[in-house]
Write a protein that holds these residues in place. Structure first.
Motif, PDB file in Angstrom:
ATOM      1  N   ILE A 150       0.809  -1.229   0.000  1.00  0.00           N
ATOM      2  CA  ILE A 150       0.000   0.000   0.000  1.00  0.00           C
ATOM      3  C   ILE A 150       0.838   1.274   0.000  1.00  0.00           C
ATOM      4  CG2 ILE A 150      -0.263   0.189   2.506  1.00  0.00           C
ATOM      5  CD1 ILE A 150      -3.299   0.796   1.901  1.00  0.00           C
ATOM      6  N   ASP A 151       2.100   1.197   0.477  1.00  0.00           N
ATOM      7  CA  ASP A 151       2.926   2.415   0.452  1.00  0.00           C
ATOM      8  C   ASP A 151       3.396   2.730  -0.973  1.00  0.00           C
ATOM      9  OD1 ASP A 151       4.393  -0.005   0.957  1.00  0.00           O
ATOM     10  OD2 ASP A 151       6.195   1.164   1.375  1.00  0.00           O
ATOM     11  N   HIS A 152       2.940   1.949  -1.941  1.00  0.00           N
ATOM     12  CA  HIS A 152       3.317   2.188  -3.331  1.00  0.00           C
ATOM     13  C   HIS A 152       2.114   2.502  -4.221  1.00  0.00           C
ATOM     14  CE1 HIS A 152       7.400   1.147  -2.261  1.00  0.00           C
ATOM     15  NE2 HIS A 152       6.787   0.413  -1.369  1.00  0.00           N
ATOM     16  N   PHE A 153       0.930   2.582  -3.626  1.00  0.00           N
ATOM     17  CA  PHE A 153      -0.227   2.993  -4.437  1.00  0.00           C
ATOM     18  C   PHE A 153      -1.262   3.818  -3.656  1.00  0.00           C
ATOM     19  CE2 PHE A 153      -1.462  -1.250  -2.780  1.00  0.00           C
ATOM     20  CZ  PHE A 153      -2.725  -0.991  -2.253  1.00  0.00           C
ATOM     21  N   GLY A 154      -1.226   3.799  -2.324  1.00  0.00           N
ATOM     22  CA  GLY A 154      -2.324   4.361  -1.528  1.00  0.00           C
ATOM     23  C   GLY A 154      -2.617   5.833  -1.786  1.00  0.00           C
ATOM     24  N   GLY A 155      -1.609   6.595  -2.200  1.00  0.00           N
ATOM     25  CA  GLY A 155      -1.834   8.031  -2.397  1.00  0.00           C
ATOM     26  C   GLY A 155      -2.229   8.411  -3.812  1.00  0.00           C
ATOM     27  N   VAL A 156      -2.561   7.416  -4.629  1.00  0.00           N
ATOM     28  CA  VAL A 156      -2.740   7.688  -6.067  1.00  0.00           C
ATOM     29  C   VAL A 156      -3.758   8.795  -6.343  1.00  0.00           C
ATOM     30  CG1 VAL A 156      -4.410   5.778  -6.358  1.00  0.00           C
ATOM     31  CG2 VAL A 156      -3.118   6.624  -8.334  1.00  0.00           C
ATOM     32  N   LYS A 157      -4.820   8.861  -5.545  1.00  0.00           N
ATOM     33  CA  LYS A 157      -5.842   9.881  -5.833  1.00  0.00           C
ATOM     34  C   LYS A 157      -5.423  11.280  -5.376  1.00  0.00           C
ATOM     35  CE  LYS A 157      -9.871   6.914  -6.396  1.00  0.00           C
ATOM     36  NZ  LYS A 157     -11.171   6.467  -5.838  1.00  0.00           N
ATOM     37  N   GLY A 158      -4.256  11.375  -4.772  1.00  0.00           N
ATOM     38  CA  GLY A 158      -3.690  12.703  -4.524  1.00  0.00           C
ATOM     39  C   GLY A 158      -2.974  13.245  -5.758  1.00  0.00           C
ATOM     40  N   VAL A 159      -2.788  12.386  -6.770  1.00  0.00           N
ATOM     41  CA  VAL A 159      -2.029  12.777  -7.960  1.00  0.00           C
ATOM     42  C   VAL A 159      -2.899  12.730  -9.216  1.00  0.00           C
ATOM     43  CG1 VAL A 159       0.010  12.292  -9.371  1.00  0.00           C
ATOM     44  CG2 VAL A 159       0.092  11.920  -6.894  1.00  0.00           C
ATOM     45  N   ILE A 160      -3.688  11.658  -9.375  1.00  0.00           N
ATOM     46  CA  ILE A 160      -4.602  11.573 -10.520  1.00  0.00           C
ATOM     47  C   ILE A 160      -5.997  11.188 -10.009  1.00  0.00           C
ATOM     48  CG2 ILE A 160      -2.794  10.952 -12.172  1.00  0.00           C
ATOM     49  CD1 ILE A 160      -3.893   8.043 -12.047  1.00  0.00           C
ATOM     50  N   ALA A 165      -7.954   7.764 -15.190  1.00  0.00           N
ATOM     51  CA  ALA A 165      -7.684   6.379 -15.570  1.00  0.00           C
ATOM     52  C   ALA A 165      -8.790   5.841 -16.476  1.00  0.00           C
ATOM     53  CB  ALA A 165      -7.545   5.511 -14.330  1.00  0.00           C
ATOM     54  N   ASP A 166     -10.047   6.092 -16.082  1.00  0.00           N
ATOM     55  CA  ASP A 166     -11.187   5.560 -16.842  1.00  0.00           C
ATOM     56  C   ASP A 166     -11.197   6.083 -18.275  1.00  0.00           C
ATOM     57  OD1 ASP A 166     -11.928   4.267 -14.557  1.00  0.00           O
ATOM     58  OD2 ASP A 166     -13.571   5.643 -14.047  1.00  0.00           O
ATOM     59  N   SER A 167     -10.823   7.343 -18.444  1.00  0.00           N
ATOM     60  CA  SER A 167     -10.883   7.952 -19.770  1.00  0.00           C
ATOM     61  C   SER A 167      -9.710   7.527 -20.646  1.00  0.00           C
ATOM     62  CB  SER A 167     -10.852   9.481 -19.616  1.00  0.00           C
ATOM     63  OG  SER A 167      -9.594   9.858 -19.081  1.00  0.00           O
ATOM     64  N   GLY A 168      -8.711   6.858 -20.010  1.00  0.00           N
ATOM     65  CA  GLY A 168      -7.539   6.453 -20.774  1.00  0.00           C
ATOM     66  C   GLY A 168      -6.483   7.542 -20.863  1.00  0.00           C
ATOM     67  N   ARG A 169      -6.765   8.712 -20.275  1.00  0.00           N
ATOM     68  CA  ARG A 169      -5.774   9.803 -20.318  1.00  0.00           C
ATOM     69  C   ARG A 169      -4.480   9.397 -19.608  1.00  0.00           C
ATOM     70  NH1 ARG A 169     -10.044  13.141 -19.356  1.00  0.00           N
ATOM     71  NH2 ARG A 169      -9.724  13.108 -17.097  1.00  0.00           N
ATOM     72  N   SER A 222       2.366   7.373   7.020  1.00  0.00           N
ATOM     73  CA  SER A 222       1.464   8.524   7.112  1.00  0.00           C
ATOM     74  C   SER A 222       0.056   8.026   7.468  1.00  0.00           C
ATOM     75  CB  SER A 222       1.432   9.285   5.792  1.00  0.00           C
ATOM     76  OG  SER A 222       0.842   8.482   4.779  1.00  0.00           O
ATOM     77  N   THR A 223      -0.782   8.949   7.902  1.00  0.00           N
ATOM     78  CA  THR A 223      -2.088   8.548   8.429  1.00  0.00           C
ATOM     79  C   THR A 223      -3.239   9.240   7.708  1.00  0.00           C
ATOM     80  OG1 THR A 223      -1.868  10.245  10.131  1.00  0.00           O
ATOM     81  CG2 THR A 223      -1.204   8.010  10.727  1.00  0.00           C
ATOM     82  N   GLY A 224      -3.048   9.490   6.425  1.00  0.00           N
ATOM     83  CA  GLY A 224      -4.122  10.092   5.641  1.00  0.00           C
ATOM     84  C   GLY A 224      -5.002   9.037   5.002  1.00  0.00           C
ATOM     85  N   GLU A 225      -5.688   9.424   3.925  1.00  0.00           N
ATOM     86  CA  GLU A 225      -6.620   8.501   3.271  1.00  0.00           C
ATOM     87  C   GLU A 225      -5.898   7.647   2.227  1.00  0.00           C
ATOM     88  OE1 GLU A 225     -10.615   8.392   0.456  1.00  0.00           O
ATOM     89  OE2 GLU A 225      -9.938  10.322   1.236  1.00  0.00           O
ATOM     90  N   ALA A 226      -6.018   6.315   2.398  1.00  0.00           N
ATOM     91  CA  ALA A 226      -5.443   5.400   1.409  1.00  0.00           C
ATOM     92  C   ALA A 226      -6.460   5.169   0.305  1.00  0.00           C
ATOM     93  CB  ALA A 226      -5.068   4.088   2.065  1.00  0.00           C
ATOM     94  N   THR A 227      -6.000   5.268  -0.936  1.00  0.00           N
ATOM     95  CA  THR A 227      -6.898   5.143  -2.086  1.00  0.00           C
ATOM     96  C   THR A 227      -6.339   4.098  -3.047  1.00  0.00           C
ATOM     97  OG1 THR A 227      -5.727   6.916  -3.250  1.00  0.00           O
ATOM     98  CG2 THR A 227      -7.605   7.562  -1.886  1.00  0.00           C
ATOM     99  N   LEU A 228      -7.110   3.807  -4.064  1.00  0.00           N
ATOM    100  CA  LEU A 228      -6.642   2.845  -5.067  1.00  0.00           C
ATOM    101  C   LEU A 228      -7.332   3.111  -6.383  1.00  0.00           C
ATOM    102  CD1 LEU A 228      -5.214   0.200  -5.975  1.00  0.00           C
ATOM    103  CD2 LEU A 228      -7.182  -1.053  -5.102  1.00  0.00           C
ATOM    104  N   ILE A 229      -6.557   3.160  -7.438  1.00  0.00           N
ATOM    105  CA  ILE A 229      -7.111   3.124  -8.782  1.00  0.00           C
ATOM    106  C   ILE A 229      -6.600   1.842  -9.423  1.00  0.00           C
ATOM    107  CG2 ILE A 229      -7.107   4.221 -11.059  1.00  0.00           C
ATOM    108  CD1 ILE A 229      -6.956   6.939  -9.629  1.00  0.00           C
TER     109      ILE A 229
END
Ligand SMILES: [Zn+2]
Length: 627
Positions: A150-160, A165-169, A222-229
């Motif tokens: 999770i330390d390699h994907f959890g923050g993904v929604k802070g960046v995209i 992702a859905d639109s393929g951009r 860190s103790t913020g929100e973990a996300t996933l795309i």
């Protein structure tokens, strides 16, 4: 309560310091190299104002090494806590010190590729903002997850965003098997792992010279929100290539190394290698203290050999998702080779000793790393340790049983403890034994005796206090960050009560469950004895996945399988996968869902109520250092 080092601990630490390669200061040059800027606002907050990461939390490490810390771990903390935006080579950047892990950024013709967006969307957003502030408002053209932790994907929604992702951009690229392992590792034993992680990372232990000083791999989580795309491109084979907005990437899949789904990759235009978490500035874990499926040190070493063969001839820099890069071809290749040697030596020598009849606890004492590895900093055990890794190798090949029938059927902890304490002459006499060991500086024996006392009588005040003091000395002496935090967490719970474990099931992770995973996660919560006389068969038509499942509870075990059509005569629920997940996470109410028509039932809806009534609660705050 002492919180001071005893003479014995001080002597042990001075003796250990004599063997450290203090003259080798290259890591400090490398960790500072290419610094562009540091974040001005030193605290990263969630939307509600809560601080989820404090960039100055470890500024006390700038001070001299106290006698309450192993100088080797203190030094590692100084290096790991350095924060900022760094240039690796022109076009490749890293934001370090913003979380347990590191974010890497590769500039393309028009935008930027982001590698490993940290744990929390807040820290990831702050890291990316620092990058953009100094490198311009480049758009993200691809996201890469190096592996399934999770330390390699959890923050993904802070960046995209999900829509990117859905639109393929923005393609989201990950090694094959990423989703299965990202989810499974957090579900089956997730509750216990989370509780144990509280010990390993010492999140509730105050940071300071006598407290938590870092985890060796990174400072803490860190103790913020973990996300996933969910990834949109799978990397399945070594040699697979992608060109992203003008930047070429060549991949090497490394399953079964540091994570079950992991990959290294090489940027030919930059002569740069991303080593994921397969090579880092620590001896890593063959088995992490929070618990996991044991890793394969043999495969790990093999893949590092392959990495060197693939790109060692044309390598200007190797960077990873923790720690700082290593530059210049001879140094970079030797670094990879030493990391390889370390995992291979551990594996091979443990097996050599296993085949001489030694057990894990014995091998942990006997096995010495080669002097050349001891003389390098990055092979020291700041996160993994030789001691717990050789036990992991033993476990991988031979399991828990040591082959000695005297240890085949021992009493469990409380029953054994009661008998040990009686044999020592009772509680107070046993405390005297422990106190003598403590006074002699034999903290390992003191800890073992006190463990028996506390499992015979967890309320014994003198034993609790002495065990806390004992743990503290063991923590002060540890070179390993996760050992230190574990000992200090144990001391804290004995002195101040349990610190509690935040329940942090990520909504994104739950939403990503497959239907089979949903039924598996229900099955492991069935209260067996209460369920073993029940027989419940339910059909499930999952509308969005266009699949029908049957679950059957019999003999206390809930099995599931897919079928062509609902079984005649069974209650059938027709619903979407998100609604199913809502029902089991209690975010969707069944009666309301039936009223709204998001769930339709043929047969007896009470069957589901009966099944749910057989689920046992989990205990996220179970006791560890007491029964
Ligand atoms: Zn990691």
């Amino acid at each position: 309560m002492t919180s001071r080092a005893t003479d014995a601990t001080r002597r042990a630490l001075s003796a250990a310091a004599e063997h450290l390669p203090m003259g080798d200061t290259q890591d400090f040059l490398d960790a500072d190299r290419g610094l562009i800027a540091r974040r001005e606002d030193r605290q990263i907050r969630a939307a509600d104002g809560r601080v989820v990461w404090d960039l100055d939390a470890y500024s006390f490490l700038d001070g001299p090494v106290p006698d309450t810390a192993n100088p080797s771990l203190w030094r590692q903390g100084q290096l790991v806590s350095k924060d900022g935006l760094f240039e690796v080579v022109p076009g490749i950047y890293q934001v370090r010190g913003f979380d347990l892990s590191t974010m890497s950024l590769i500039e393309t013709d028009t935008g930027v590729i982001v590698i490993d967006p940290l744990i929390s969307k807040e820290t990831a957003a702050a890291a990316f903002a620092l990058y953009q502030e100094h490198r311009g408002p480049r758009a993200v053209v691809a996201m890469i997850y190096t592996h399934s932790h999770i330390d390699h994907f959890g923050g993904v929604k802070g960046v995209i965003s999900q829509d990117d992702a859905d639109s393929g951009r923005v393609p989201v690229i990950a090694p094959e098997g990423f989703m299965e392992h990202a989810i499974v590792e957090n579900i089956f034993a997730g509750t216990a792992m989370t509780r144990r992680a509280g010990y390993m990372y010492g999140a509730a232990v105050e940071k300071g010279p006598a407290g938590q000083i870092g985890a060796g791999l990174g400072q803490t989580t860190s103790t913020g929100e973990a996300t996933l795309i969910v990834p949109t491109i799978d990397i399945t084979t070594t040699g697979q290539e992608l060109t992203i907005d003008g930047v070429r990437i060549v991949f090497q899949v490394t399953p079964g190394t540091e994570a079950p789904a992991e990959m290294n990759f090489y940027f030919p235009d930059f002569h740069a290698l991303c080593a994921a978490e397969n090579a880092s500035h620590t001896l890593h874990n063959i088995l992490t203290l929070r618990g996991a499926v044991v890793r394969d040190s043999h495969a790990w070493a093999h893949y590092l050999t392959e990495t060197i063969d693939l790109w060692g001839d044309d390598l200007d820099v190797v960077f990873a998702s923790h720690h700082w890069p290593t530059w210049d071809r001879p140094r970079a290749v030797e670094y990879l080779a030493m990391q390889r040697d370390m995992y291979l030596y551990l594996h091979d020598q443990t097996l050599r000793l296993i085949n001489q009849g030694y057990v894990g606890a014995e091998i942990a004492e006997i096995l010495q790393m080669p002097p050349a590895l001891e003389a390098a900093w990055h092979t020291h055990g700041y996160y993994g340790s030789v001691s717990h890794n050789v036990k992991a190798v033993y476990q991988r090949y031979l399991g828990w049983y040591e082959g000695n029938p005297a240890r085949l059927w021992p009493h469990p902890p409380v029953e054994a403890a009661t008998r040990y304490v009686a044999a020592m002459g009772g509680l107070d006499a046993a405390v005297t034994v422990a106190q003598r060991a403590y006074d002699d500086g034999d903290y390992r024996w003191a800890g073992q005796v006190l463990d028996h006392i506390l499992f015979a009588d967890a309320t014994h005040a003198a034993a609790r206090a002495l065990q806390a003091d004992t743990f503290e000395q063991l923590g002060f002496g540890a070179e390993n960050g996760t050992w230190r935090s574990s000992f200090l967490a144990g001391a804290q719970e004995l002195r101040h009560g349990q610190f509690g474990t935040p329940v942090s099931a990520s909504a994104d992770l739950l939403r990503a469950l497959t239907v089979a995973q949903v039924f598996d996660s229900i099955a492991i919560r069935i209260d067996g004895p209460r369920a073993w006389d029940q027989h419940i068969v339910i059909s499930w038509v999952i509308t969005d996945d266009d699949v029908t499942f049957v679950t059957e509870l019999r003999n206390g075990a809930l099995n599931h399988r897919t079928v062509d059509a609902p079984l005649p005569g069974t209650t059938t629920f027709t619903l979407s996968r998100p609604t199913l997940i809502g029902l089991i996470t209690a975010t969707v109410d069944l009666a309301a869902a039936i009223d709204q028509g998001t769930v339709t039932v043929a047969g007896n809806p009470g069957d589901l109520g009966l099944l749910v009534s057989l689920l046992a609660p989990v205990d996220p705050d179970f006791a560890i250092v007491t029964p």
